[in-house]
Design a protein around this motif. Structure first.
Motif, short mmCIF file in Angstrom:
data_model
loop_
_atom_site.label_atom_id
_atom_site.label_comp_id
_atom_site.label_asym_id
_atom_site.label_seq_id
_atom_site.Cartn_x
_atom_site.Cartn_y
_atom_site.Cartn_z
N LYS A 1 -11.00 -46.82 -12.93
CA LYS A 1 -11.08 -46.99 -14.39
C LYS A 1 -12.29 -46.24 -14.94
N GLY A 2 -13.40 -46.33 -14.24
CA GLY A 2 -14.61 -45.64 -14.67
C GLY A 2 -14.44 -44.13 -14.69
N ILE A 3 -13.79 -43.59 -13.66
CA ILE A 3 -13.56 -42.14 -13.60
C ILE A 3 -12.64 -41.69 -14.73
N ALA A 4 -11.59 -42.48 -14.98
CA ALA A 4 -10.62 -42.11 -16.01
C ALA A 4 -11.23 -42.16 -17.41
N CYS A 5 -12.19 -43.05 -17.63
CA CYS A 5 -12.73 -43.25 -18.98
C CYS A 5 -13.97 -42.42 -19.28
N ARG A 6 -14.53 -41.72 -18.31
CA ARG A 6 -15.74 -40.92 -18.57
C ARG A 6 -15.35 -39.49 -18.89
N LYS A 7 -16.34 -38.67 -19.20
CA LYS A 7 -16.12 -37.24 -19.41
C LYS A 7 -16.73 -36.49 -18.24
N GLY A 8 -15.96 -35.64 -17.61
CA GLY A 8 -16.46 -34.86 -16.48
C GLY A 8 -16.44 -35.64 -15.18
N VAL A 9 -16.93 -35.02 -14.11
CA VAL A 9 -16.87 -35.64 -12.79
C VAL A 9 -18.05 -36.56 -12.51
N LEU B 1 -6.43 -36.39 -17.10
CA LEU B 1 -6.33 -37.81 -17.41
C LEU B 1 -7.45 -38.23 -18.36
N GLN B 2 -8.64 -37.71 -18.13
CA GLN B 2 -9.76 -38.05 -19.01
C GLN B 2 -9.49 -37.63 -20.45
N SER B 3 -8.90 -36.46 -20.65
CA SER B 3 -8.61 -36.01 -22.02
C SER B 3 -7.53 -36.87 -22.66
N LYS B 4 -6.55 -37.32 -21.86
CA LYS B 4 -5.49 -38.17 -22.39
C LYS B 4 -6.03 -39.55 -22.77
N VAL B 5 -6.98 -40.06 -21.99
CA VAL B 5 -7.62 -41.33 -22.33
C VAL B 5 -8.46 -41.15 -23.59
N ALA B 6 -9.19 -40.05 -23.68
CA ALA B 6 -10.06 -39.79 -24.83
C ALA B 6 -9.27 -39.67 -26.13
N ASP B 7 -8.08 -39.04 -26.07
CA ASP B 7 -7.32 -38.87 -27.31
C ASP B 7 -6.36 -40.03 -27.59
N GLY B 8 -6.37 -41.04 -26.73
CA GLY B 8 -5.58 -42.25 -26.97
C GLY B 8 -4.15 -42.18 -26.48
N THR B 9 -3.75 -41.08 -25.85
CA THR B 9 -2.39 -40.95 -25.32
C THR B 9 -2.15 -41.95 -24.19
N VAL B 10 -3.18 -42.15 -23.37
CA VAL B 10 -3.10 -43.06 -22.22
C VAL B 10 -4.14 -44.16 -22.40
N GLN B 11 -3.74 -45.39 -22.16
CA GLN B 11 -4.66 -46.51 -22.20
C GLN B 11 -4.86 -47.04 -20.79
#
Length: 76
Positions: free
Chosen positions: A8-16, A29-39
């Motif tokens: 969850k932490g990896i998916a919700c942060r920016k970068g590695v 996945l990070q960009s999809k979480v950031a733009d709200g496509t994926v929760q």
């Protein structure tokens, strides 16, 4: 849904960050979480059918895991 706090932490942060051996193409996945496509939601491991056979569990817990996946134990 995931039961891994690290995932969850990896998916919700920016970068590695300090994560090693993460393929950079997977950062989509990070960009999809950031733009709200994926929760991303945390669920308990006991409610995650993918945990089947990853640790020692009782016969009752095994039966519950199988029920989650749509399997039913029959006698005989």
């Amino acid at each position: 849904e995931m039961d891994a706090t690290a995932g969850k932490g990896i998916a919700c942060r920016k970068g590695v960050g300090k994560v090693r051996h993460l393929a950079t193409p997977l950062l989509w996945l990070q960009s999809k979480v950031a733009d709200g496509t994926v929760q991303i939601r945390k669920i308990p491991g006991t409610a995650n059918a993918s945990d089947l056979a990853t640790k020692h569990i009782t016969a009752q817990a095994l039966s519950q895991e199988l029920d989650l996946m749509g399997y039913h134990v029959l006698d005989g």
